[in-house]
Design a protein around this motif. Structure first.
Motif, PDB file in Angstrom:
ATOM      1  N   GLY A   1       0.808  -1.183   0.000  1.00 33.57           N
ATOM      2  CA  GLY A   1       0.000   0.000   0.000  1.00 33.57           C
ATOM      3  C   GLY A   1       0.857   1.254   0.000  1.00 33.57           C
ATOM      4  O   GLY A   1       0.553   2.214  -0.678  1.00 33.57           O
ATOM      5  N   GLY A   2       1.924   1.237   0.813  1.00 34.10           N
ATOM      6  CA  GLY A   2       2.807   2.387   0.901  1.00 34.10           C
ATOM      7  C   GLY A   2       3.493   2.671  -0.417  1.00 34.10           C
ATOM      8  O   GLY A   2       3.654   3.824  -0.822  1.00 34.10           O
ATOM      9  N   THR A   3       3.919   1.622  -1.112  1.00 35.44           N
ATOM     10  CA  THR A   3       4.579   1.770  -2.411  1.00 35.44           C
ATOM     11  C   THR A   3       3.645   2.422  -3.411  1.00 35.44           C
ATOM     12  O   THR A   3       4.045   3.298  -4.178  1.00 35.44           O
ATOM     13  N   LEU A   4       2.396   2.008  -3.386  1.00 38.76           N
ATOM     14  CA  LEU A   4       1.405   2.593  -4.288  1.00 38.76           C
ATOM     15  C   LEU A   4       1.229   4.077  -3.988  1.00 38.76           C
ATOM     16  O   LEU A   4       1.187   4.905  -4.896  1.00 38.76           O
ATOM     17  N   GLY A   5       1.160   4.426  -2.714  1.00 41.68           N
ATOM     18  CA  GLY A   5       1.022   5.821  -2.317  1.00 41.68           C
ATOM     19  C   GLY A   5       2.210   6.657  -2.755  1.00 41.68           C
ATOM     20  O   GLY A   5       2.044   7.782  -3.254  1.00 41.68           O
ATOM     21  N   ILE A   6       3.415   6.117  -2.586  1.00 33.82           N
ATOM     22  CA  ILE A   6       4.628   6.825  -3.001  1.00 33.82           C
ATOM     23  C   ILE A   6       4.629   7.031  -4.515  1.00 33.82           C
ATOM     24  O   ILE A   6       4.931   8.118  -5.003  1.00 33.82           O
ATOM     25  N   ALA A  92      -5.707 -12.274  -0.246  1.00 35.42           N
ATOM     26  CA  ALA A  92      -6.568 -12.613  -1.373  1.00 35.42           C
ATOM     27  C   ALA A  92      -7.537 -11.507  -1.775  1.00 35.42           C
ATOM     28  O   ALA A  92      -8.166 -11.617  -2.818  1.00 35.42           O
ATOM     29  N   MET A  93      -7.666 -10.451  -0.969  1.00 32.51           N
ATOM     30  CA  MET A  93      -8.608  -9.405  -1.339  1.00 32.51           C
ATOM     31  C   MET A  93      -7.936  -8.028  -1.473  1.00 32.51           C
ATOM     32  O   MET A  93      -8.120  -7.351  -2.468  1.00 32.51           O
ATOM     33  N   ILE A  94      -7.161  -7.642  -0.492  1.00 36.57           N
ATOM     34  CA  ILE A  94      -6.565  -6.296  -0.499  1.00 36.57           C
ATOM     35  C   ILE A  94      -5.346  -6.234  -1.418  1.00 36.57           C
ATOM     36  O   ILE A  94      -5.244  -5.345  -2.272  1.00 36.57           O
ATOM     37  N   LEU A  95      -4.405  -7.162  -1.259  1.00 37.23           N
ATOM     38  CA  LEU A  95      -3.177  -7.116  -2.058  1.00 37.23           C
ATOM     39  C   LEU A  95      -3.409  -7.185  -3.566  1.00 37.23           C
ATOM     40  O   LEU A  95      -2.746  -6.456  -4.313  1.00 37.23           O
ATOM     41  N   PRO A  96      -4.314  -8.034  -4.064  1.00 33.42           N
ATOM     42  CA  PRO A  96      -4.511  -8.045  -5.523  1.00 33.42           C
ATOM     43  C   PRO A  96      -4.932  -6.694  -6.087  1.00 33.42           C
ATOM     44  O   PRO A  96      -4.462  -6.295  -7.149  1.00 33.42           O
ATOM     45  N   VAL A  97      -5.782  -5.982  -5.376  1.00 31.73           N
ATOM     46  CA  VAL A  97      -6.218  -4.670  -5.865  1.00 31.73           C
ATOM     47  C   VAL A  97      -5.039  -3.700  -5.880  1.00 31.73           C
ATOM     48  O   VAL A  97      -4.781  -3.018  -6.880  1.00 31.73           O
ATOM     49  N   HIS A 165      -6.044 -12.276 -10.126  1.00 28.46           N
ATOM     50  CA  HIS A 165      -5.106 -12.194  -9.009  1.00 28.46           C
ATOM     51  C   HIS A 165      -5.783 -12.676  -7.721  1.00 28.46           C
ATOM     52  O   HIS A 165      -5.185 -13.407  -6.924  1.00 28.46           O
ATOM     53  N   VAL A 166      -7.037 -12.287  -7.517  1.00 29.10           N
ATOM     54  CA  VAL A 166      -7.794 -12.748  -6.347  1.00 29.10           C
ATOM     55  C   VAL A 166      -7.925 -14.273  -6.374  1.00 29.10           C
ATOM     56  O   VAL A 166      -7.696 -14.950  -5.366  1.00 29.10           O
ATOM     57  N   ILE A 167      -8.266 -14.829  -7.528  1.00 29.28           N
ATOM     58  CA  ILE A 167      -8.422 -16.288  -7.651  1.00 29.28           C
ATOM     59  C   ILE A 167      -7.114 -16.998  -7.332  1.00 29.28           C
ATOM     60  O   ILE A 167      -7.084 -17.962  -6.556  1.00 29.28           O
ATOM     61  N   VAL A 168      -6.020 -16.539  -7.907  1.00 29.18           N
ATOM     62  CA  VAL A 168      -4.710 -17.160  -7.670  1.00 29.18           C
ATOM     63  C   VAL A 168      -4.342 -17.080  -6.196  1.00 29.18           C
ATOM     64  O   VAL A 168      -3.878 -18.060  -5.605  1.00 29.18           O
TER      65      VAL A 168
END
Length: 174
Positions: A1-6, A92-97, A165-168
């Motif tokens: 999440g932090g990487t995305l924000g940066i 399986a839910m937060i990281l894929p997004v 990604h969620v499925i995997v």
């Protein structure tokens, strides 16, 4: 999440004004997108993974993904219900997004606009793989990153790659 924000702040600081639509949250042709998604998942689970496991076996490399899990995620060592719930929500839910938004929505699209599909898919898949840090699973993770970039290229939407990604990740957690 932090990487995305940066990454988002970096792009905003350079004058980019990114909307959710520009980052890939767009509508997509459901039927065609599902067919592409199923094709990529089929190739991953029934071609890439078995061939990779065969190669590992030929070279005498053992791979047990459960041994690498932190105790909180390992149902054999922690409370099954809590560990499974935490893993499903986080992995399986937060990281894929977050990962799809970063790797396909920002990195892949930025590279594709300059270099075209194939170089952008290869570079973004390589970065995706390096972030996952485990050299034993380099090839399967690269294949997924490349597959998800291809899925984005074919549909022009993050939704199919997020679903894939969620499925995997659900299968991996289970």
């Amino acid at each position: 999440g932090g990487t995305l924000g940066i990454a988002y702040l970096f792009l905003m600081g350079r004058g980019y004004r990114l909307s959710l639509g520009q980052m890939g949250f767009r509508s997509w042709r459901l039927g065609r997108g599902i067919l592409y998604l199923l094709g990529i998942l089929f190739a991953y689970y029934f071609v890439v993974s078995p061939l990779y496991m065969l190669l590992l076996e030929l070279f005498g490399i053992s791979f047990d993904p459960a041994q690498d899990l932190p105790e909180a995620y390992n149902p054999a060592q922690a409370g099954l219900g809590v560990a499974l719930a935490v893993a499903l929500v986080q992995v399986a839910m937060i990281l894929p997004v977050i990962e799809e938004l970063f790797f396909r929505g920002i990195i892949y699209q930025g590279l594709e606009s300059r270099w075209g599909y194939l170089p952008a898919a290869i570079v973004s898949a390589t970065i995706f793989t390096l972030v996952h840090v485990d050299p034993v699973i380099f090839f399967p993770i690269f294949a997924l990153g490349f597959g998800f970039a291809t899925l984005f290229y074919l549909t022009r939407s993050l939704w199919p790659s997020i679903i894939g990604h969620v499925i995997v990740n659900i299968i991996g957690v289970m």
